[in-house]
Design a protein around this motif. Structure first.
Motif, PDB file in Angstrom:
ATOM      1  N   GLY A 115     -57.457  21.435  41.759  1.00 40.96           N
ATOM      2  CA  GLY A 115     -56.291  21.799  42.560  1.00 40.96           C
ATOM      3  C   GLY A 115     -56.273  21.174  43.936  1.00 40.96           C
ATOM      4  O   GLY A 115     -55.356  21.447  44.729  1.00 40.96           O
ATOM      5  N   MET A 116     -57.275  20.329  44.239  1.00 38.71           N
ATOM      6  CA  MET A 116     -57.360  19.663  45.546  1.00 38.71           C
ATOM      7  C   MET A 116     -57.709  18.194  45.314  1.00 38.71           C
ATOM      8  O   MET A 116     -58.370  17.854  44.331  1.00 38.71           O
ATOM      9  N   THR A 117     -57.256  17.343  46.239  1.00 40.74           N
ATOM     10  CA  THR A 117     -57.672  15.946  46.153  1.00 40.74           C
ATOM     11  C   THR A 117     -59.180  15.867  46.331  1.00 40.74           C
ATOM     12  O   THR A 117     -59.785  16.723  46.983  1.00 40.74           O
ATOM     13  N   LEU A 118     -59.781  14.830  45.774  1.00 35.12           N
ATOM     14  CA  LEU A 118     -61.237  14.709  45.798  1.00 35.12           C
ATOM     15  C   LEU A 118     -61.717  13.753  46.885  1.00 35.12           C
ATOM     16  O   LEU A 118     -62.817  13.219  46.818  1.00 35.12           O
ATOM     17  N   ASP A 119     -60.878  13.570  47.920  1.00 37.33           N
ATOM     18  CA  ASP A 119     -61.282  12.773  49.079  1.00 37.33           C
ATOM     19  C   ASP A 119     -61.672  13.704  50.216  1.00 37.33           C
ATOM     20  O   ASP A 119     -61.734  14.926  50.052  1.00 37.33           O
ATOM     21  N   ASP A 120     -61.946  13.154  51.385  1.00 35.36           N
ATOM     22  CA  ASP A 120     -62.389  13.968  52.520  1.00 35.36           C
ATOM     23  C   ASP A 120     -61.328  14.945  53.005  1.00 35.36           C
ATOM     24  O   ASP A 120     -61.657  15.970  53.614  1.00 35.36           O
ATOM     25  N   LYS A 121     -60.042  14.658  52.750  1.00 41.52           N
ATOM     26  CA  LYS A 121     -58.978  15.528  53.255  1.00 41.52           C
ATOM     27  C   LYS A 121     -58.827  16.793  52.412  1.00 41.52           C
ATOM     28  O   LYS A 121     -58.412  17.835  52.934  1.00 41.52           O
ATOM     29  N   ARG A 122     -59.097  16.714  51.105  1.00 37.92           N
ATOM     30  CA  ARG A 122     -59.035  17.877  50.205  1.00 37.92           C
ATOM     31  C   ARG A 122     -57.722  18.651  50.380  1.00 37.92           C
ATOM     32  O   ARG A 122     -57.703  19.838  50.706  1.00 37.92           O
TER      33      ARG A 122
ATOM     34  N   THR B 219     -65.901  17.841  45.053  1.00 38.63           N
ATOM     35  CA  THR B 219     -65.631  19.260  45.308  1.00 38.63           C
ATOM     36  C   THR B 219     -66.085  19.709  46.692  1.00 38.63           C
ATOM     37  O   THR B 219     -65.433  20.542  47.325  1.00 38.63           O
ATOM     38  N   PHE B 220     -67.210  19.153  47.187  1.00 40.45           N
ATOM     39  CA  PHE B 220     -67.739  19.614  48.466  1.00 40.45           C
ATOM     40  C   PHE B 220     -67.529  18.614  49.604  1.00 40.45           C
ATOM     41  O   PHE B 220     -68.196  18.682  50.625  1.00 40.45           O
ATOM     42  N   LYS B 221     -66.605  17.708  49.412  1.00 36.73           N
ATOM     43  CA  LYS B 221     -66.216  16.860  50.534  1.00 36.73           C
ATOM     44  C   LYS B 221     -65.424  17.702  51.533  1.00 36.73           C
ATOM     45  O   LYS B 221     -64.754  18.649  51.137  1.00 36.73           O
TER      46      LYS B 221
END
Length: 494
Positions: free
Chosen positions: A398-405, A364-366
């Motif tokens: 609702g967002m990817t969980l990688d650094d790009k989000r 979530t906070f990436k």
């Protein structure tokens, strides 16, 4: 959300600063905020002029009074300090007006003793050249800032570029997570709202936007309007730059006189106790502090130097009885085995009313941090009241969980809000579901452990496998077919 041409326009502003020699993202945001703030002041004055002209009256308390300011060198008229005026000057003259006149005036602006005046006392103009100032002013002029929602989206997008966030345990909270927390706590017109680690004021801005949308009656009641523009919103941050940005951000969003102070909330003389009705926060997870820097009042409640635990204690003490809180904590708070961890959890469950534990996905906070987090919702009662605690396992936000989000379709957050608002139906949910209730006594029996996995049941699907002998028989049959095929192939080649 800022996309397409609007995104490219904002990126050009950012790139102009970097190519002009300002590489510190906090400094870039601060300088952009000053310019947007100056532009907003001109808009407010223009609005007041139109209203006065319509009713044939004098402007009441004008932003830019008539005449000259004798304290400014060169005796420039106040009119020249307006965005709509100085942006038409030649680059050298505009640079001189902004650096030598506008910023000294900003540092003295605001009611004496107000938090805004204290924050702006150290405002510095650091754009180094007339060429860069002209380029930035022109680029900002091309961006449509008339709509308040668009203005908020643009500012939010710029705040995302604070790549230095994450130092000292501080990092930006995604807007959709903030929105969920605000929607769950439903700010009311009579609330007094505080964020003791305010940062850029994301939680306070979301709260004022909720109130504008849900409580239009505020604008027809003079007392409610005065409360909204004054004591309703309070924020504290130990970073002077963040306090200034937060103060201007609130005014850019139409809150005239919030209390935004540069202060260490955990130190002696921390903000008002038993004073607020709603806490919204994502306090820093900075590890351990020195004993000398922590308020002795907080240490009496729980002997610890962990900031995440101290902030929870502080938030309880800030609230009036009946006040509520939504706060993000690192997942370790939920199951930490130290005496301090257990004492804080026991306090929330036994002395007050712990309402919910919402486990967030680990990404979530990436890109700031991969720390697993959760949202705690609680109500201060000073007399207990926890019967059940609601748990929800958020698997997608609702967002990817990688650094790009980047945005994706999977999103549990609307379901979180819908189920929170229909608690009666949650009592029948099974422990194998994504959300469920846990009785207080079960939490007590488990040593006040609040980790979702402690109570969630894993549904194991029974799979009926074939017997080993059946599989071996099948392999034998296949082997016969293979040998038969090889035999016929050799006969063909003979």
């Amino acid at each position: 959300m800022v996309t397409g041409e609007l995104k490219r326009q904002v990126d050009r502003v950012w790139d102009a600063f970097w190519s002009g020699g300002i590489a510190n993202p906090v400094e870039v945001i601060e300088q952009i905020t000053y310019l947007l703030f100056i532009k907003r002041l001109d808009e407010l004055h223009t609005k007041a002029e139109l209203k006065a002209a319509r009713f044939g009256e004098e402007i009441n308390d004008p932003v830019f009074p008539d005449g000259f300011d004798g304290e400014l060198p060169g005796r420039r008229p106040y009119r020249d300090l307006r965005w709509s005026v100085f942006t038409n000057f030649a680059p050298a003259e505009m640079f001189e007006v902004v650096s030598e006149h506008v910023f000294p005036w900003l540092r003295r602006l605001g009611a004496e003793g107000s938090s805004y005046a204290r924050n702006m006392r150290d405002a510095r103009f650091t754009i180094p050249t007339p060429a860069l100032l002209t380029k930035v002013v022109d680029l900002l002029g091309e961006i449509p800032m008339d709509d308040r929602d668009t203005k908020g989206d643009i500012y939010e997008y710029m705040l995302m570029k604070l790549s230095t966030s994450g130092t000292n345990g501080q990092f930006r909270t995604a807007r959709h997570i903030i929105q969920l927390m605000v929607d769950m706590q439903q700010p009311r017109p009579d609330d007094r709202i505080i964020d003791p680690a305010v940062g850029t004021a994301g939680f306070l801005v979301a709260a004022e936007e909720y109130l504008r949308a849900q409580h239009p009656e505020i604008w027809t009641d003079a007392a409610a309007r005065a409360h909204f523009n004054g004591p309703m919103f309070t924020g504290y941050d130990s970073d002077a730059a963040m306090a200034r940005i937060a103060s201007m951000n609130m005014l850019l969003h139409g809150v005239e006189n919030p209390t935004i102070e540069r202060a260490d909330s955990l130190s002696e003389g921390h903000p008002g106790l038993d004073e607020f009705t709603l806490v919204l926060a994502n306090p820093p997870f900075a590890g351990s502090l020195d004993d000398e820097t922590v308020s002795k009042d907080l240490q009496k409640v729980v002997k610890t130097r962990k900031t995440e635990l101290l902030f929870l204690v502080l938030m309880v003490r800030m609230l009036r009885n009946g006040g509520r809180a939504a706060v993000i904590v690192p997942e370790g708070v939920l199951f930490g085995s130290s005496n301090a961890h257990k004492a804080v959890r026991r306090m929330l469950v036994d002395d007050h009313k712990l309402d919910a534990v919402i486990k967030l996905p680990s990404g979530t906070f990436k890109p700031y941090t991969g720390v697993s987090t959760a949202i705690l919702l609680f109500t201060k009662t000073s007399s207990g009241g926890t019967d059940h605690v609601w748990f929800y396992d958020v698997r997608a936000d609702g967002m990817t969980l990688d650094d790009k989000r980047t945005p994706i379709e999977a999103n549990d957050l609307p379901d979180v809000l819908a189920r929170w608002q229909n608690q009666d139906a949650e009592s029948t949910r099974a422990r194998t579901d994504q959300s469920f209730m846990v009785p207080r006594q079960e939490i007590v029996d488990n040593g006040y452990d609040l980790s979702l996995n402690r109570y969630k049941e894993i549904e194991i699907e029974e799979v009926e496998h074939r017997s080993p002998s059946e599989i071996l028989d099948e392999l034998d049959a296949l082997e016969v077919q293979i040998q038969d095929g090889l035999k016929r192939l050799r006969e063909m080649l003979a």
